[in-house]
Scaffold this active site. Structure first.
Site, PDB file in Angstrom:
ATOM      1  N   ARG A 260     -17.419 -30.663  -1.684  1.00  0.00           N
ATOM      2  CA  ARG A 260     -16.765 -29.557  -0.981  1.00  0.00           C
ATOM      3  C   ARG A 260     -17.806 -28.485  -0.737  1.00  0.00           C
ATOM      4  O   ARG A 260     -18.868 -28.493  -1.367  1.00  0.00           O
ATOM      5  CB  ARG A 260     -15.608 -29.005  -1.806  1.00  0.00           C
ATOM      6  CG  ARG A 260     -16.076 -28.484  -3.148  1.00  0.00           C
ATOM      7  CD  ARG A 260     -14.931 -28.092  -4.039  1.00  0.00           C
ATOM      8  NE  ARG A 260     -15.409 -27.962  -5.401  1.00  0.00           N
ATOM      9  CZ  ARG A 260     -14.636 -28.038  -6.485  1.00  0.00           C
ATOM     10  NH1 ARG A 260     -13.364 -28.279  -6.360  1.00  0.00           N
ATOM     11  NH2 ARG A 260     -15.141 -27.894  -7.675  1.00  0.00           N
TER      12      ARG A 260
ATOM     13  N   SER B 261      -5.915   8.083  16.612  1.00  0.00           N
ATOM     14  CA  SER B 261      -6.447   7.369  15.456  1.00  0.00           C
ATOM     15  C   SER B 261      -5.240   6.976  14.614  1.00  0.00           C
ATOM     16  O   SER B 261      -4.421   7.828  14.266  1.00  0.00           O
ATOM     17  CB  SER B 261      -7.391   8.263  14.664  1.00  0.00           C
ATOM     18  OG  SER B 261      -7.801   7.572  13.505  1.00  0.00           O
TER      19      SER B 261
ATOM     20  N   HIS C 274     -15.841 -23.837 -16.392  1.00  0.00           N
ATOM     21  CA  HIS C 274     -14.744 -23.078 -15.790  1.00  0.00           C
ATOM     22  C   HIS C 274     -15.114 -21.615 -15.595  1.00  0.00           C
ATOM     23  O   HIS C 274     -14.904 -21.032 -14.528  1.00  0.00           O
ATOM     24  CB  HIS C 274     -13.503 -23.211 -16.673  1.00  0.00           C
ATOM     25  CG  HIS C 274     -12.332 -22.438 -16.182  1.00  0.00           C
ATOM     26  ND1 HIS C 274     -12.002 -21.190 -16.649  1.00  0.00           N
ATOM     27  CD2 HIS C 274     -11.430 -22.726 -15.218  1.00  0.00           C
ATOM     28  CE1 HIS C 274     -10.934 -20.746 -16.010  1.00  0.00           C
ATOM     29  NE2 HIS C 274     -10.560 -21.667 -15.139  1.00  0.00           N
TER      30      HIS C 274
ATOM     31  N   ARG D  42      -5.688 -37.935  -9.387  1.00  0.00           N
ATOM     32  CA  ARG D  42      -6.311 -36.628  -9.188  1.00  0.00           C
ATOM     33  C   ARG D  42      -5.521 -35.780  -8.219  1.00  0.00           C
ATOM     34  O   ARG D  42      -5.101 -36.262  -7.175  1.00  0.00           O
ATOM     35  CB  ARG D  42      -7.733 -36.818  -8.626  1.00  0.00           C
ATOM     36  CG  ARG D  42      -8.500 -37.955  -9.265  1.00  0.00           C
ATOM     37  CD  ARG D  42      -9.794 -38.256  -8.539  1.00  0.00           C
ATOM     38  NE  ARG D  42     -10.714 -37.141  -8.560  1.00  0.00           N
ATOM     39  CZ  ARG D  42     -11.853 -37.111  -7.863  1.00  0.00           C
ATOM     40  NH1 ARG D  42     -12.170 -38.127  -7.066  1.00  0.00           N
ATOM     41  NH2 ARG D  42     -12.643 -36.062  -7.934  1.00  0.00           N
TER      42      ARG D  42
ATOM     43  N   GLY E 261      -9.512 -26.051 -11.977  1.00  0.00           N
ATOM     44  CA  GLY E 261      -8.850 -26.040 -13.274  1.00  0.00           C
ATOM     45  C   GLY E 261      -7.335 -25.919 -13.233  1.00  0.00           C
ATOM     46  O   GLY E 261      -6.695 -25.911 -14.269  1.00  0.00           O
TER      47      GLY E 261
ATOM     48  N   CYS F  11      -8.073   4.985  10.806  1.00  0.00           N
ATOM     49  CA  CYS F  11      -8.770   5.675   9.726  1.00  0.00           C
ATOM     50  C   CYS F  11      -8.060   5.510   8.389  1.00  0.00           C
ATOM     51  O   CYS F  11      -8.360   6.204   7.440  1.00  0.00           O
ATOM     52  CB  CYS F  11      -8.936   7.150  10.053  1.00  0.00           C
ATOM     53  SG  CYS F  11      -7.368   7.992  10.295  1.00  0.00           S
TER      54      CYS F  11
ATOM     55  N   TYR G  24     -12.667   1.390  17.390  1.00  0.00           N
ATOM     56  CA  TYR G  24     -13.459   1.432  16.167  1.00  0.00           C
ATOM     57  C   TYR G  24     -12.558   1.401  14.941  1.00  0.00           C
ATOM     58  O   TYR G  24     -11.361   1.681  15.024  1.00  0.00           O
ATOM     59  CB  TYR G  24     -14.348   2.682  16.125  1.00  0.00           C
ATOM     60  CG  TYR G  24     -13.604   3.973  15.977  1.00  0.00           C
ATOM     61  CD1 TYR G  24     -13.250   4.456  14.717  1.00  0.00           C
ATOM     62  CD2 TYR G  24     -13.232   4.721  17.099  1.00  0.00           C
ATOM     63  CE1 TYR G  24     -12.546   5.636  14.575  1.00  0.00           C
ATOM     64  CE2 TYR G  24     -12.525   5.904  16.973  1.00  0.00           C
ATOM     65  CZ  TYR G  24     -12.176   6.349  15.703  1.00  0.00           C
ATOM     66  OH  TYR G  24     -11.472   7.510  15.555  1.00  0.00           O
TER      67      TYR G  24
ATOM     68  N   MET H 112      -5.038 -27.981 -11.833  1.00  0.00           N
ATOM     69  CA  MET H 112      -4.276 -29.193 -12.061  1.00  0.00           C
ATOM     70  C   MET H 112      -5.162 -30.243 -12.697  1.00  0.00           C
ATOM     71  O   MET H 112      -6.326 -30.367 -12.384  1.00  0.00           O
ATOM     72  CB  MET H 112      -3.719 -29.675 -10.742  1.00  0.00           C
ATOM     73  CG  MET H 112      -2.693 -28.667 -10.280  1.00  0.00           C
ATOM     74  SD  MET H 112      -1.772 -29.198  -8.916  1.00  0.00           S
ATOM     75  CE  MET H 112      -2.296 -27.978  -7.752  1.00  0.00           C
TER      76      MET H 112
ATOM     77  N   LYS I 251      -9.844 -32.554  -1.419  1.00  0.00           N
ATOM     78  CA  LYS I 251     -10.529 -33.650  -2.099  1.00  0.00           C
ATOM     79  C   LYS I 251     -10.362 -34.951  -1.321  1.00  0.00           C
ATOM     80  O   LYS I 251     -11.331 -35.662  -1.050  1.00  0.00           O
ATOM     81  CB  LYS I 251      -9.943 -33.791  -3.515  1.00  0.00           C
ATOM     82  CG  LYS I 251     -10.843 -34.462  -4.507  1.00  0.00           C
ATOM     83  CD  LYS I 251     -10.179 -34.483  -5.890  1.00  0.00           C
ATOM     84  CE  LYS I 251     -10.246 -33.128  -6.565  1.00  0.00           C
ATOM     85  NZ  LYS I 251      -9.382 -33.066  -7.771  1.00  0.00           N
TER      86      LYS I 251
HETATM   87  P1  ADP Z   1     -11.033 -31.265 -10.662  1.00  0.00           P
HETATM   88  O1  ADP Z   1     -10.303 -30.984  -9.417  1.00  0.00           O
HETATM   89  O2  ADP Z   1     -10.544 -30.515 -11.835  1.00  0.00           O
HETATM   90  O3  ADP Z   1     -12.513 -31.214 -10.470  1.00  0.00           O
HETATM   91  P2  ADP Z   1     -11.225 -34.117 -10.397  1.00  0.00           P
HETATM   92  O4  ADP Z   1     -10.091 -34.876  -9.832  1.00  0.00           O
HETATM   93  O5  ADP Z   1     -12.361 -33.869  -9.501  1.00  0.00           O
HETATM   94  O6  ADP Z   1     -10.674 -32.784 -11.038  1.00  0.00           O
HETATM   95  O7  ADP Z   1     -11.703 -34.901 -11.657  1.00  0.00           O
HETATM   96  C1  ADP Z   1     -12.579 -34.364 -12.584  1.00  0.00           C
HETATM   97  C2  ADP Z   1     -13.646 -35.350 -12.935  1.00  0.00           C
HETATM   98  O8  ADP Z   1     -13.066 -36.560 -13.380  1.00  0.00           O
HETATM   99  C3  ADP Z   1     -14.514 -35.758 -11.776  1.00  0.00           C
HETATM  100  O9  ADP Z   1     -15.530 -34.867 -11.560  1.00  0.00           O
HETATM  101  C4  ADP Z   1     -15.062 -37.069 -12.262  1.00  0.00           C
HETATM  102  O10 ADP Z   1     -16.171 -36.851 -13.061  1.00  0.00           O
HETATM  103  C5  ADP Z   1     -13.928 -37.611 -13.059  1.00  0.00           C
HETATM  104  N1  ADP Z   1     -13.265 -38.622 -12.240  1.00  0.00           N
HETATM  105  C6  ADP Z   1     -12.249 -38.464 -11.390  1.00  0.00           C
HETATM  106  N2  ADP Z   1     -11.947 -39.625 -10.798  1.00  0.00           N
HETATM  107  C7  ADP Z   1     -12.810 -40.536 -11.288  1.00  0.00           C
HETATM  108  C8  ADP Z   1     -13.035 -41.918 -11.058  1.00  0.00           C
HETATM  109  N3  ADP Z   1     -12.300 -42.592 -10.189  1.00  0.00           N
HETATM  110  N4  ADP Z   1     -14.016 -42.510 -11.735  1.00  0.00           N
HETATM  111  C9  ADP Z   1     -14.768 -41.814 -12.612  1.00  0.00           C
HETATM  112  N5  ADP Z   1     -14.614 -40.530 -12.872  1.00  0.00           N
HETATM  113  C10 ADP Z   1     -13.652 -39.886 -12.226  1.00  0.00           C
HETATM  114 MG    MG Z   2     -13.500 -32.204  -9.227  1.00  0.00          MG
END
Ligand code: ADP
Ligand code: MG
Ligand code: MG
Length: 920
Positions: A369, A811, A487, A117, A126, A878, A898, A128, A47
């Site tokens: 990503r 083999s 999710h 984040r 999902g 094999c 192979y 963290m 990220k």
């Molecule tokens: P995950 O890894 O679970 O996707 P994120 O860190 O991407 O978690 O956060 C999930 C959501 O929270 C993001 O998609 C965004 O919509 C919201 N978010 C995160 N940081 C910000 C921010 N600085 N401003 C507004 N929304 C945010």
């Molecule tokens: Mg995200």
């Protein structure tokens, strides 16, 4: 002072070599000034690295900073404490955000709020939790309300913040016996108290929200035993600790295990200025893909919610609208997103999965990503992007994940059956393919049923990470709520599970364990079927049909061959052939299997197990007679009965191969495997053979071994009873003679199993060559054949130089080689391997993926020593590992000629072999 120095130092050092603790750069800025870039995923997490990269290409990203994965490592090496230099660097980072935004953390005029984040190197969906709106307290909330003249918005942020922070950091979560999250229960309570019904969150008034904040704080006090922290810095450090702490929570550990992510990698933490999707009707949040990740179509794909923060979109609380609808709500923002979509693909040259927020009409990017995709989408993306000249053909080959590739061969619903089936609901097609199974409404029960061998459909209102085990066990996943970025959809896509999401007509009742629709109730254990390509849900069991690729290649179905999927597959396979060095053969025991494998592109048989041929029909009786025989004469008489069967089997295989080589392994398993073990079966056999029961009984007892895997088997049988090998050799050559006379080229390769000593092979060679001479004379033909050995015990690998004097090919039998090298029986490893995986003693199941560092050495030694004696020694593999992409990469590296895989794994092996050659 310390602050200045840290900031000054930060400039130059962008690489991993971060020097001493004092000078180490732990904090990388983005947005205000950008220190990092997209290549720095190991240090900044996926990220953080991509946020930096987006800043570099001029996309609108709210400013922030990333704390590196090295902080995480330090944290766990130092009893969950931070390096002293971290705090001053964070202060510098925060100051940069303040300057860029003109807001101040904890300020009473224009407060800065941030998100905290997590971000591992590879995304872990999902696993963290993110905390939004951090920095709010009873004073700053008033300031935010005044500054924005939007009290409703300010208090909405505040209640969200307490809710998330209370859950993630303070551990106020659903307890045992509770059906709902405690905060949600409070919200529901207030709604019913004040409105006597469920209303949307967006309808809550300022006064409602203030009351919620008060109740939330009381809940926190009650459950966590302390007051909600008011100081923004305390909040920040608490959140950072929770993210680092979550690296070791159960969910994260389960996920890492499933995807083989090393614990050492650690996670980074991102702190970023908030942008607000919840200020009103001109704001919103969404998730989108630059192309459709389910079927591969080139269309803008995704969804959004107006007046919402990002968490609402993925949580599945409100059902979002498709992104194309944004045109109608906020046309300018939509145009901007279209522009961003193009920019992303041009820059990353791959399909992106991105998260955005719109604040008062302005678009902000929060994440991007490479998008997770189904095998079907991966195939289409790779072919299309090559056509669009975004990537070259080699990249196109690499873009198809080999371990998912088998999905393309998965069945679809039988078209005739599916029109008759009753559609009970329709949801969003989130993971393509057809699945039929018995429904279960919770992960544990789904796992239990799957362990009993039932095909299972996991049905949930919406899934959460706790359901992961159930999702792994299920054939398919069906949810009543949530969209294509929920999710459930995300995980299903990654695991290649069939998935239908948001089938809102379904009424899922966890308590009663029923799914009702239109007055019809389905209980747990009842059958349902889902089509993850169309989104349809059917009552009962629906028959499936082969995929277009299977239909086209194996059934020669002309309609199937005209489909795009089929053509794309063929194109990809053509490229694979251009890239590959190794051949791909198949493990096949019947002509039919051989034909299938050839249709999939195999160039011969790498392993025919002759013993399988002894089990069919009355052959087993002749086989048993042979084993029970007490004299050579009697044994030869029984063998004579077996000869024609073997000859016919080999002839069938040679015809099917039509000139491709066939490696035929002589009898391998211990003899007692062929004998009847129960009294009843022994009595039966006694009648059939006219032998007294006690003779049978005592022979069975005599053949009993304490450790059959290491007993009288493999070439040891042929050495003890040369007449068995002689019969097998004769059957091979007679069949070869017959088929050759039909005008078909025949290439038998006779393989002697379990050789550890050159002399063992020599003794068997004599028998084989003798039979060859006899048959050639009798039949007046000249046959081309070779004799080699299976290298499957450590001594064989170590003595390969000597053995290669006699063997014309090797083999590697990596199943037995793994068992004997590890001293671990595959069939008994179930009782301890799971714990070994948990403790990370073994990273991957060594019977599925070759243990490169251990067993791999034996393979490497075998290859080197064998070729030292015989330069052009042909070497294959094999074992089960021949169809495993990771293992195939290793076999390419050690220079095998192979690999051999089961027929339906042949396409996977071709792709993996091509990729291995390309990365070499
Ligand atoms: P995950 O890894 O679970 O996707 P994120 O860190 O991407 O978690 O956060 C999930 C959501 O929270 C993001 O998609 C965004 O919509 C919201 N978010 C995160 N940081 C910000 C921010 N600085 N401003 C507004 N929304 C945010
Ligand atoms: Mg995200
Ligand atoms: Mg073996």
């Amino acid at each position: 002072m310390a602050r200045k120095r840290a900031a000054g130092k930060s400039k130059g050092s962008t690489t991993k070599a971060n020097g001493t603790a004092k000078g180490t750069k732990y904090v990388y800025l983005f947005g205000a000034k950008t220190d990092g870039n997209g290549t720095m995923k190991p240090l900044l997490g996926g990220k953080g690295a991509n946020l930096a990269e987006m800043c570099r290409i001029g996309l609108p990203v709210p400013p922030g900073f990333t704390m590196t994965t090295e902080v995480c490592t330090y944290y766990y090496q130092h009893k969950r404490t931070y390096p002293p230099a971290l705090r001053p660097q964070m202060e510098t980072g925060l100051a940069a955000i303040e300057r860029k935004t003109g807001k101040k953390f904890g300020d009473l005029k224009n407060p800065l709020l941030v998100s905290v984040r997590s971000g591992a190197r590879d995304s872990m969906p999902g696993m963290m939790d993110t905390i939004l709106n951090l920095g709010l307290n009873d004073q700053t909330v008033e300031a935010l309300a005044r500054k924005t003249s939007n009290a409703r918005f300010a208090w909405d942020c505040y209640r969200r913040f307490i809710q998330m922070y209370g859950d993630v950091v303070l551990g106020v979560q659903k307890g045992a016996g509770e059906d709902h999250e405690p905060f949600e229960t409070v919200i529901e309570g207030l709604k019913h108290e004040r409105y006597h019904q469920d209303i949307e969150d967006t309808k809550l008034t300022v006064d409602d929200l203030k009351e919620l904040v008060a109740r939330f704080k009381r809940l926190v006090k009650e459950r966590a035993g302390r007051d909600f922290p008011a100081s923004p810095w305390d909040q920040l450090m608490g959140a950072v600790g929770a993210v680092f702490g979550s690296w070791m929570n159960d969910r994260a550990i389960v996920y890492r295990r499933k995807y083989n992510i090393p614990t050492e990698w650690g996670t980074a933490v991102n702190v970023q200025a908030m942008v607000y999707g919840n200020t009103g009707e001109k704001s919103g949040s969404g998730v989108a893909f630059t192309r459709n990740p389910a079927n591969g179509a080139k269309e803008f794909y995704g969804e959004f919610l107006i007046n919402a923060q990002g968490e609402d979109v993925v949580a599945g609380v409100r059902t979002p609208e498709p992104v194309s609808q944004l045109k109608n709500h906020l046309p300018k923002a939509y145009q901007e997103l279209e522009r961003i979509r193009q920019t992303l693909e041009k820059h990353f040259k791959d399909v992106q999965d991105f998260e955005f927020t719109i604040e008062d009409g302005i678009v902000y990017m929060l994440q991007t990503r490479n998008g997770k995709r189904t095998a079907m989408a991966a195939l289409k993306f790779s072919i299309d992007m090559h056509k669009e000249k975004l990537i070259d053909w080699k990249t196109a080959v690499m873009r198809n994940p080999a371990d998912q590739f088998e999905q393309l061969l998965a069945p679809v619903f039988d078209t005739a059956e599916v029109v008759k089936a009753k559609v009970i609901a329709t949801g969003l097609p989130a993971g393509p393919g057809a699945a039929s199974g018995q429904i279960y409404l919770n992960a544990d029960r789904a796992v239990g049923a799957a362990e009993k061998g039932q095909p299972v459909l996991l049905v949930r209102l919406e899934t959460s990470p706790e359901d992961l085990r159930g999702m792994i066990a299920a054939e398919g996943i069906l949810t009543a709520r949530g969209g294509v970025s929920s999710h459930a959809a995300l995980v299903a896509r990654q695991m290649g599970k069939v998935c239908v999401c948001g089938a809102s007509a379904l009424d899922v009742d966890y308590q009663a364990r029923t799914v009702s629709v239109d007055g019809q109730a389905f209980k747990e254990g009842d059958w349902m079927s889902i089509d993850g390509t169309s989104g349809k849900v059917f009552a009962g069991r629906v028959k499936t049909a082969p995929s277009e690729i299977v239909a086209g290649l194996i059934n020669d179905d002309e309609t199937a061959k005209k489909t795009e999927k089929f053509k794309n597959f063929q194109q990809l396979m053509k490229w694979c052939d251009q890239a590959t060095r190794m051949g791909v053969r198949t493990n096949a025991d019947t002509p039919e299997q051989a034909l299938n494998a050839i249709a999939f592109g195999a160039s011969g048989i790498g392993l025919t197990r002759t013993e399988h041929m002894f089990f069919e029909g009355d052959r087993i009786d002749a086989m048993r007679e042979m084993i029970l025989a007490e004299t050579l004469e009697a044994r030869k008489a029984a063998l004579a009965k077996l000869l024609p069967y073997q000859r016919d089997d080999f002839a069938g295989i040679f015809r099917a191969l039509n000139g491709f080589p066939a490696t035929i392994r002589f009898l391998d398993p211990p003899l007692h495997e062929f004998l009847p073990q129960t009294d009843e079966q022994q009595k039966d056999l006694s009648k059939k053979l006219g032998l007294p029961v006690n003779v049978i009984h005592s022979r069975v007892a005599q053949l009993h071994e304490f450790n059959p895997m290491l007993g009288f088997r493999g070439c040891r049988l042929g050495i003890g009873y040369p007449e068995i090998s002689a019969m097998q050799a004769r059957a091979v050559f007679e069949a070869a003679a017959i088929v050759q006379k039909e005008g078909i080229k025949v290439r038998p390769e006779i393989m002697i199993p379990l050789v550890g000593f050159k002399k063992e092979l020599d003794l068997q060679l004599e028998v084989v060559h003798q039979a060859a001479r006899e048959v050639q004379q009798e039949q007046r033909v000249k046959l081309t054949y070779s004799v080699g050995t299976m290298i499957e015990i450590p001594r064989g690998a170590l003595m390969a130089d000597e053995i290669a004097q006699s063997a014309e090919f090797f083999s590697f039998g990596t199943n037995d080689l793994t068992q004997t090298a590890l001293g671990m029986s595959r069939d008994d490893s179930g009782s301890f391997l799971p714990q070994y995986a948990e403790l990370e003693i073994i990273k991957k199941n060594p019977f599925a993926t070759i243990d490169v560092t251990g067993v791999g050495q034996l393979v490497d030694i075998g290859v080197k020593r064998g070729r030292a004696t015989r330069k052009d020694l042909k070497i294959g593999i094999c074992g089960e590992h021949g169809g495993d992409p990771d293992s195939i990469r290793f076999f390419e590296q050690v220079g095998l000629d192979y690999v051999s895989a089961s027929p339906f794994r042949v396409p996977v092996a071709r792709l993996a072999a091509a990729q291995a050659a390309l990365v070499k």
